[in-house]
Scaffold this motif. Structure first.
Motif, PDB file in Angstrom:
ATOM      1  N   LEU A  95       0.936  -1.145  -0.099  1.00 36.08           N
ATOM      2  CA  LEU A  95      -0.025  -0.058   0.027  1.00 36.08           C
ATOM      3  C   LEU A  95       0.819   1.259  -0.040  1.00 36.08           C
ATOM      4  CD1 LEU A  95      -2.575  -1.265   2.620  1.00 36.08           C
ATOM      5  CD2 LEU A  95      -2.631  -1.416   0.155  1.00 36.08           C
ATOM      6  N   VAL A  96       0.691   2.143  -0.992  1.00 34.57           N
ATOM      7  CA  VAL A  96       1.844   3.033  -1.400  1.00 34.57           C
ATOM      8  C   VAL A  96       0.724   4.393  -0.936  1.00 34.57           C
ATOM      9  CG1 VAL A  96       2.976   4.562  -2.900  1.00 34.57           C
ATOM     10  CG2 VAL A  96       2.979   1.991  -3.061  1.00 34.57           C
ATOM     11  N   SER A  97       1.129   4.832   0.213  1.00 39.77           N
ATOM     12  CA  SER A  97       0.383   6.342   0.802  1.00 39.77           C
ATOM     13  C   SER A  97       0.910   7.367   0.135  1.00 39.77           C
ATOM     14  CB  SER A  97       0.585   6.564   2.158  1.00 39.77           C
ATOM     15  OG  SER A  97       0.015   7.443   2.581  1.00 39.77           O
ATOM     16  N   LEU A  98      -0.012   8.194  -0.465  1.00 39.41           N
ATOM     17  CA  LEU A  98       0.263   9.463  -1.238  1.00 39.41           C
ATOM     18  C   LEU A  98      -0.430  10.547  -0.406  1.00 39.41           C
ATOM     19  CD1 LEU A  98      -0.690   8.779  -4.929  1.00 39.41           C
ATOM     20  CD2 LEU A  98       1.306   8.751  -3.738  1.00 39.41           C
ATOM     21  N   ASP A  99      -0.231  10.304   1.154  1.00 40.09           N
ATOM     22  CA  ASP A  99      -0.891  11.354   2.021  1.00 40.09           C
ATOM     23  C   ASP A  99       0.451  12.451   2.063  1.00 40.09           C
ATOM     24  OD1 ASP A  99      -3.133  10.698   3.909  1.00 40.09           O
ATOM     25  OD2 ASP A  99      -2.268   8.810   3.287  1.00 40.09           O
ATOM     26  N   MET A 100      -0.206  13.911   2.624  1.00 41.37           N
ATOM     27  CA  MET A 100       0.791  14.989   2.748  1.00 41.37           C
ATOM     28  C   MET A 100       1.907  14.582   3.668  1.00 41.37           C
ATOM     29  SD  MET A 100      -1.537  18.020   2.386  1.00 41.37           S
ATOM     30  CE  MET A 100      -2.910  17.561   3.569  1.00 41.37           C
ATOM     31  N   ARG A 101       3.139  14.708   3.706  1.00 40.60           N
ATOM     32  CA  ARG A 101       4.245  14.497   4.691  1.00 40.60           C
ATOM     33  C   ARG A 101       3.770  15.103   6.121  1.00 40.60           C
ATOM     34  NH1 ARG A 101       8.658  17.789   2.561  1.00 40.60           N
ATOM     35  NH2 ARG A 101       8.874  16.145   0.863  1.00 40.60           N
ATOM     36  N   LYS A 102       3.143  16.299   6.109  1.00 37.84           N
ATOM     37  CA  LYS A 102       3.139  16.984   7.513  1.00 37.84           C
ATOM     38  C   LYS A 102       1.827  16.268   8.225  1.00 37.84           C
ATOM     39  CE  LYS A 102       0.043  20.597   5.592  1.00 37.84           C
ATOM     40  NZ  LYS A 102      -0.114  22.127   5.690  1.00 37.84           N
ATOM     41  N   LYS A 103       1.243  15.144   7.400  1.00 37.97           N
ATOM     42  CA  LYS A 103       0.003  14.469   7.934  1.00 37.97           C
ATOM     43  C   LYS A 103       0.399  12.943   8.395  1.00 37.97           C
ATOM     44  CE  LYS A 103      -3.253  17.637   7.723  1.00 37.97           C
ATOM     45  NZ  LYS A 103      -4.130  17.875   8.630  1.00 37.97           N
ATOM     46  N   ILE A 104       1.690  12.546   8.061  1.00 41.55           N
ATOM     47  CA  ILE A 104       1.879  11.134   8.442  1.00 41.55           C
ATOM     48  C   ILE A 104       1.776  10.877   9.885  1.00 41.55           C
ATOM     49  CG2 ILE A 104       3.894   9.528   8.233  1.00 41.55           C
ATOM     50  CD1 ILE A 104       4.962  10.986   5.962  1.00 41.55           C
ATOM     51  N   GLU A 105       2.367  11.409  10.719  1.00 43.20           N
ATOM     52  CA  GLU A 105       2.270  11.253  12.121  1.00 43.20           C
ATOM     53  C   GLU A 105       1.003  11.496  12.770  1.00 43.20           C
ATOM     54  OE1 GLU A 105       5.704  13.159  13.619  1.00 43.20           O
ATOM     55  OE2 GLU A 105       6.940  11.296  13.404  1.00 43.20           O
ATOM     56  N   SER A 106       0.251  12.439  12.219  1.00 45.12           N
ATOM     57  CA  SER A 106      -1.022  12.767  12.677  1.00 45.12           C
ATOM     58  C   SER A 106      -2.505  12.339  12.210  1.00 45.12           C
ATOM     59  CB  SER A 106      -1.234  14.320  12.805  1.00 45.12           C
ATOM     60  OG  SER A 106      -1.323  14.964  11.345  1.00 45.12           O
ATOM     61  N   ASN A 107      -2.129  11.699  10.900  1.00 47.64           N
ATOM     62  CA  ASN A 107      -3.237  10.997  10.248  1.00 47.64           C
ATOM     63  C   ASN A 107      -3.077   9.549   9.811  1.00 47.64           C
ATOM     64  OD1 ASN A 107      -4.017  13.550  10.516  1.00 47.64           O
ATOM     65  ND2 ASN A 107      -5.054  13.649   8.252  1.00 47.64           N
ATOM     66  N   LEU A 108      -1.668   9.314   9.011  1.00 39.14           N
ATOM     67  CA  LEU A 108      -1.580   8.124   8.279  1.00 39.14           C
ATOM     68  C   LEU A 108      -1.324   6.967   9.349  1.00 39.14           C
ATOM     69  CD1 LEU A 108      -1.182   6.148   5.908  1.00 39.14           C
ATOM     70  CD2 LEU A 108       1.349   7.191   5.834  1.00 39.14           C
ATOM     71  N   ILE A 109      -0.324   7.426  10.482  1.00 37.81           N
ATOM     72  CA  ILE A 109      -0.069   6.262  11.350  1.00 37.81           C
ATOM     73  C   ILE A 109      -1.221   5.899  12.225  1.00 37.81           C
ATOM     74  CG2 ILE A 109       1.467   5.915  13.229  1.00 37.81           C
ATOM     75  CD1 ILE A 109       3.911   7.122  11.666  1.00 37.81           C
ATOM     76  N   PRO A 110      -1.965   7.009  12.643  1.00 36.30           N
ATOM     77  CA  PRO A 110      -3.038   6.522  13.538  1.00 36.30           C
ATOM     78  C   PRO A 110      -3.988   5.743  12.631  1.00 36.30           C
ATOM     79  CG  PRO A 110      -2.623   8.877  14.017  1.00 36.30           C
ATOM     80  CD  PRO A 110      -1.708   8.215  12.848  1.00 36.30           C
ATOM     81  N   PHE A 111      -4.277   5.994  11.360  1.00 33.64           N
ATOM     82  CA  PHE A 111      -5.326   5.336  10.563  1.00 33.64           C
ATOM     83  C   PHE A 111      -4.719   3.803  10.250  1.00 33.64           C
ATOM     84  CE2 PHE A 111      -6.428   3.647   6.425  1.00 33.64           C
ATOM     85  CZ  PHE A 111      -7.704   3.935   6.578  1.00 33.64           C
ATOM     86  N   ILE A 112      -3.282   3.587  10.197  1.00 36.08           N
ATOM     87  CA  ILE A 112      -2.820   2.329  10.165  1.00 36.08           C
ATOM     88  C   ILE A 112      -3.295   1.565  11.265  1.00 36.08           C
ATOM     89  CG2 ILE A 112      -0.817   0.962   9.773  1.00 36.08           C
ATOM     90  CD1 ILE A 112       0.258   3.270   8.010  1.00 36.08           C
ATOM     91  N   LYS A 113      -3.079   2.043  12.626  1.00 38.75           N
ATOM     92  CA  LYS A 113      -3.001   1.525  13.719  1.00 38.75           C
ATOM     93  C   LYS A 113      -4.609   1.159  14.058  1.00 38.75           C
ATOM     94  CE  LYS A 113      -1.641   1.648  18.617  1.00 38.75           C
ATOM     95  NZ  LYS A 113      -0.788   0.637  18.640  1.00 38.75           N
ATOM     96  N   ARG A 114      -5.426   2.239  13.574  1.00 34.58           N
ATOM     97  CA  ARG A 114      -6.805   2.122  13.935  1.00 34.58           C
ATOM     98  C   ARG A 114      -7.623   0.986  12.925  1.00 34.58           C
ATOM     99  NH1 ARG A 114      -7.851   6.953  13.333  1.00 34.58           N
ATOM    100  NH2 ARG A 114      -8.556   7.069  11.091  1.00 34.58           N
ATOM    101  N   LYS A 115      -7.170   1.026  11.713  1.00 31.37           N
ATOM    102  CA  LYS A 115      -7.485   0.093  10.971  1.00 31.37           C
ATOM    103  C   LYS A 115      -6.821  -1.244  10.969  1.00 31.37           C
ATOM    104  CE  LYS A 115     -10.654   2.770   8.965  1.00 31.37           C
ATOM    105  NZ  LYS A 115     -12.156   2.331   8.859  1.00 31.37           N
ATOM    106  N   ASN A 116      -5.739  -1.379  11.733  1.00 27.90           N
ATOM    107  CA  ASN A 116      -4.980  -2.790  11.809  1.00 27.90           C
ATOM    108  C   ASN A 116      -4.483  -3.279  10.728  1.00 27.90           C
ATOM    109  OD1 ASN A 116      -3.777  -4.481  13.581  1.00 27.90           O
ATOM    110  ND2 ASN A 116      -5.559  -6.047  13.653  1.00 27.90           N
ATOM    111  N   LEU A 117      -3.935  -2.390   9.760  1.00 23.24           N
ATOM    112  CA  LEU A 117      -3.495  -2.651   8.481  1.00 23.24           C
ATOM    113  C   LEU A 117      -2.267  -3.724   8.621  1.00 23.24           C
ATOM    114  CD1 LEU A 117      -3.618   0.525   6.314  1.00 23.24           C
ATOM    115  CD2 LEU A 117      -5.483  -1.240   6.682  1.00 23.24           C
TER     116      LEU A 117
END
Length: 176
Positions: A95-117
């Motif tokens: 899964l190649v994330s195209l999220d914004m760099r400044k949102k990795i720790e605030s959005n992407l990582i919590p999303f991965i954890k919450r969805k248990n990817l």
């Protein structure tokens, strides 16, 4: 007997050298983001190309997505299910994330954890999309979700959302 032992030792050494050479080819991430037990490596497109052009006995399913893309988020469970069902059949989901760099720790990582990817997730840290989109596929407009399914003999690109059945059917056509 001594010749057999020596032969086995030579084979082991060749395997170790071969593994080192294979690992040495894999690019190092630009950065590794880590938070709450989740690890996301970041690559520029030049390094990502390594993952998009492997020629071995594995079939790869590479999905370009972002947490802010509703159709992307809706189809992620299908990629996760595919990853789980085919994990012992030389199929790898990336899964190649195209999220914004400044949102990795605030959005992407919590999303991965919450969805248990469970699939591998990497962050594409390359702002020059006009340069690399056409290198993924000449017909790609840049819209997401987008998926590449490939192995050493076949490659298909999809600029669409998938149901699980449609995704599995496309995979089956390639791994036949």
């Amino acid at each position: 007997m001594a010749k057999i032992v020596l032969f086995c030792l030579v084979l082991v050494q060749l395997a170790v050298v071969s593994e080192r050479q294979h690992t040495a080819l894999e690019p190092k991430p630009l950065k590794i983001y880590e938070k709450d037990g989740v690890r996301v490596p970041a690559y520029d497109f030049k390094s990502l190309e390594y993952f998009l052009n492997k020629k071995n006995d594995t079939t790869y399913v590479v999905n370009f997505w972002a947490t802010w893309c509703a159709p992307c988020v809706a189809e992620l469970p299908h990629f996760e299910k595919l990853n789980a069902l085919y994990k012992n059949r030389k199929v790898k989901v990336l899964l190649v994330s195209l999220d914004m760099r400044k949102k990795i720790e605030s959005n992407l990582i919590p999303f991965i954890k919450r969805k248990n990817l469970k699939s591998d997730v990497i962050f594409l840290d390359d702002l020059n999309a006009n340069e690399w989109i056409g290198k993924v596929d000449a017909g790609w407009s840049g819209a997401i979700p987008a998926t590449v399914i490939f192995n050493k003999t076949e490659r298909k690109f999809y600029e669409q959302s998938f149901t699980f059945d449609a995704l599995e059917n496309e995979l089956k056509q390639i791994i036949r």
